[in-house]
Motif scaffolding. Structure first.
Motif, mmCIF file in Angstrom:
data_model
loop_
_atom_site.group_PDB
_atom_site.id
_atom_site.type_symbol
_atom_site.label_atom_id
_atom_site.label_comp_id
_atom_site.label_asym_id
_atom_site.label_seq_id
_atom_site.Cartn_x
_atom_site.Cartn_y
_atom_site.Cartn_z
ATOM 1 N N LEU A 137 0.834 -1.201 0.000
ATOM 2 C CA LEU A 137 0.000 0.000 0.000
ATOM 3 C C LEU A 137 0.869 1.250 0.000
ATOM 4 O O LEU A 137 0.605 2.212 -0.748
ATOM 5 N N PHE A 138 1.914 1.251 0.817
ATOM 6 C CA PHE A 138 2.806 2.404 0.891
ATOM 7 C C PHE A 138 3.432 2.697 -0.465
ATOM 8 O O PHE A 138 3.417 3.839 -0.948
ATOM 9 N N PHE A 139 4.013 1.672 -1.103
ATOM 10 C CA PHE A 139 4.686 1.905 -2.381
ATOM 11 C C PHE A 139 3.702 2.349 -3.457
ATOM 12 O O PHE A 139 4.013 3.238 -4.267
ATOM 13 N N ASP A 140 2.527 1.762 -3.485
ATOM 14 C CA ASP A 140 1.535 2.158 -4.481
ATOM 15 C C ASP A 140 1.171 3.630 -4.310
ATOM 16 O O ASP A 140 1.075 4.387 -5.279
ATOM 17 N N ALA A 141 0.988 4.063 -3.048
ATOM 18 C CA ALA A 141 0.626 5.455 -2.786
ATOM 19 C C ALA A 141 1.782 6.408 -3.087
ATOM 20 O O ALA A 141 1.586 7.464 -3.709
ATOM 21 N N ILE A 186 3.900 3.673 -17.616
ATOM 22 C CA ILE A 186 4.839 4.306 -16.693
ATOM 23 C C ILE A 186 5.424 3.204 -15.825
ATOM 24 O O ILE A 186 4.683 2.467 -15.170
ATOM 25 N N HIS A 187 6.739 3.070 -15.849
ATOM 26 C CA HIS A 187 7.422 2.035 -15.069
ATOM 27 C C HIS A 187 8.138 2.700 -13.894
ATOM 28 O O HIS A 187 8.953 3.610 -14.090
ATOM 29 N N SER A 188 7.846 2.254 -12.695
ATOM 30 C CA SER A 188 8.455 2.813 -11.496
ATOM 31 C C SER A 188 9.131 1.716 -10.690
ATOM 32 O O SER A 188 8.668 0.570 -10.667
ATOM 33 N N ALA A 189 10.227 2.084 -10.046
ATOM 34 C CA ALA A 189 10.933 1.169 -9.156
ATOM 35 C C ALA A 189 11.192 1.885 -7.842
ATOM 36 O O ALA A 189 11.427 3.105 -7.813
ATOM 37 N N GLY A 190 11.115 1.142 -6.747
ATOM 38 C CA GLY A 190 11.331 1.741 -5.439
ATOM 39 C C GLY A 190 12.132 0.842 -4.521
ATOM 40 O O GLY A 190 12.142 -0.380 -4.689
ATOM 41 N N ASP A 201 12.064 -4.147 -2.137
ATOM 42 C CA ASP A 201 12.076 -3.589 -3.487
ATOM 43 C C ASP A 201 10.654 -3.613 -4.035
ATOM 44 O O ASP A 201 9.883 -4.534 -3.740
ATOM 45 N N ALA A 202 10.329 -2.627 -4.862
ATOM 46 C CA ALA A 202 9.001 -2.590 -5.473
ATOM 47 C C ALA A 202 9.106 -2.190 -6.930
ATOM 48 O O ALA A 202 9.979 -1.391 -7.310
ATOM 49 N N ARG A 203 8.219 -2.764 -7.734
ATOM 50 C CA ARG A 203 8.072 -2.360 -9.137
ATOM 51 C C ARG A 203 6.588 -2.153 -9.413
ATOM 52 O O ARG A 203 5.774 -3.007 -9.077
ATOM 53 N N VAL A 204 6.280 -1.017 -10.009
ATOM 54 C CA VAL A 204 4.889 -0.683 -10.310
ATOM 55 C C VAL A 204 4.789 -0.240 -11.760
ATOM 56 O O VAL A 204 5.565 0.594 -12.221
ATOM 57 N N ASP A 205 3.849 -0.834 -12.483
ATOM 58 C CA ASP A 205 3.530 -0.411 -13.843
ATOM 59 C C ASP A 205 2.173 0.276 -13.818
ATOM 60 O O ASP A 205 1.228 -0.223 -13.187
ATOM 61 N N ALA A 206 2.073 1.402 -14.498
ATOM 62 C CA ALA A 206 0.813 2.131 -14.569
ATOM 63 C C ALA A 206 0.493 2.446 -16.017
ATOM 64 O O ALA A 206 1.395 2.702 -16.826
ATOM 65 N N ALA A 207 -0.784 2.401 -16.340
ATOM 66 C CA ALA A 207 -1.236 2.795 -17.674
ATOM 67 C C ALA A 207 -1.365 4.311 -17.701
ATOM 68 O O ALA A 207 -2.085 4.893 -16.887
ATOM 69 N N ARG A 208 -0.657 4.951 -18.619
ATOM 70 C CA ARG A 208 -0.681 6.410 -18.704
ATOM 71 C C ARG A 208 -2.093 6.914 -18.979
ATOM 72 O O ARG A 208 -2.776 6.443 -19.881
ATOM 73 N N GLY A 209 -2.531 7.845 -18.158
ATOM 74 C CA GLY A 209 -3.850 8.419 -18.351
ATOM 75 C C GLY A 209 -3.796 9.684 -19.186
ATOM 76 O O GLY A 209 -2.738 10.289 -19.370
ATOM 77 N N GLN A 210 -4.937 10.081 -19.706
ATOM 78 C CA GLN A 210 -5.074 11.326 -20.439
ATOM 79 C C GLN A 210 -6.025 12.232 -19.671
ATOM 80 O O GLN A 210 -7.167 11.868 -19.399
#
Length: 223
Positions: A137-141, A186-190, A201-210
């Protein structure tokens, strides 16, 4: 305009926001609820102060239930003119107004961000350690916060964590985030660290919004 808020509220800095600002009192409430919940969890035996608290909460629940919309659905998109509740912006610092989310500090510098976090007792899993679900939850936020701060965000499409070391409660920790953009993703690493030791370690992929496709949201209504 019909009184509704435009789909995306964008400040001069280019931040991505969506929804209304939380009430100032929400921040004080969230912080107190976290602290008091931690104290209740640490009680050794029943206490009169807890009975007083429960009575006060009962009274507050009854009073507040008469002041909020009866429909719990948010006033967003097709329901923006409905009878539901105002949707509070979740782009950043959710823990500041919602006690269910962790609090943290963050400093954004383009594609990189750094910050600190300290997990109180309410996020405990194993004895003295943070529950792994709260780390997700922390990394996602925090990663969504990073994306929104630079003005380019979207819905989480994937979240992966690797737990390297147990994460201690009540300890000042640091974290590092990086992000790249490829096409519609959007690729993020934490990394979460205690000193120089990597805890998670965390990896989050997000679909770019418009922003042009974001639905309208309703402002708070004057009584």
């Amino acid at each position: 305009m019909d009184g509704r808020v435009p789909a995306a509220l964008v400040e001069e800095t280019g931040r991505w926001t969506f929804g209304v600002e939380p009430l100032p009192e929400a921040a004080d409430t969230a912080a107190r609820l976290r602290r008091v919940a931690g104290l209740v969890l640490a009680l050794e035996r029943p206490d009169p102060a807890l009975d007083e608290l429960l009575g006060a909460l009962d009274r507050a629940e009854r009073a507040l239930s008469r002041r909020v919309p009866a429909d719990p659905a948010p006033r967003v998109g097709p329901a923006a003119d409905g009878d539901g509740r105002a949707y509070v912006d979740h782009s950043r610092h959710i823990g500041a107004f919602n006690a269910c989310f962790p609090e943290y500090t963050i400093d954004v510098d383009g594609s990189r961000a750094t910050g600190t976090v300290n997990f109180p007792v309410v996020y405990e899993g194993p004895p003295g350690l943070v529950h792994g679900g709260f780390l997700a939850l922390f990394f996602d936020a925090a990663i969504q916060h990073h994306n929104c701060e630079v003005g380019e965000a979207g819905k989480t499409a994937g979240l992966e964590l690797r737990y390297r070391r147990p994460t201690p409660l009540l300890t000042d920790l640091s974290f590092e985030l990086t992000r790249t953009v490829e096409g519609t993703r959007i690729h993020s690493a934490g990394r979460l660290l205690s000193g120089d030791v990597v805890l998670c370690d965390a990896r989050v992929d997000a679909a770019r919004g418009q922003r042009s496709r974001l639905p309208a949201v309703s402002p708070r209504r004057v009584p």
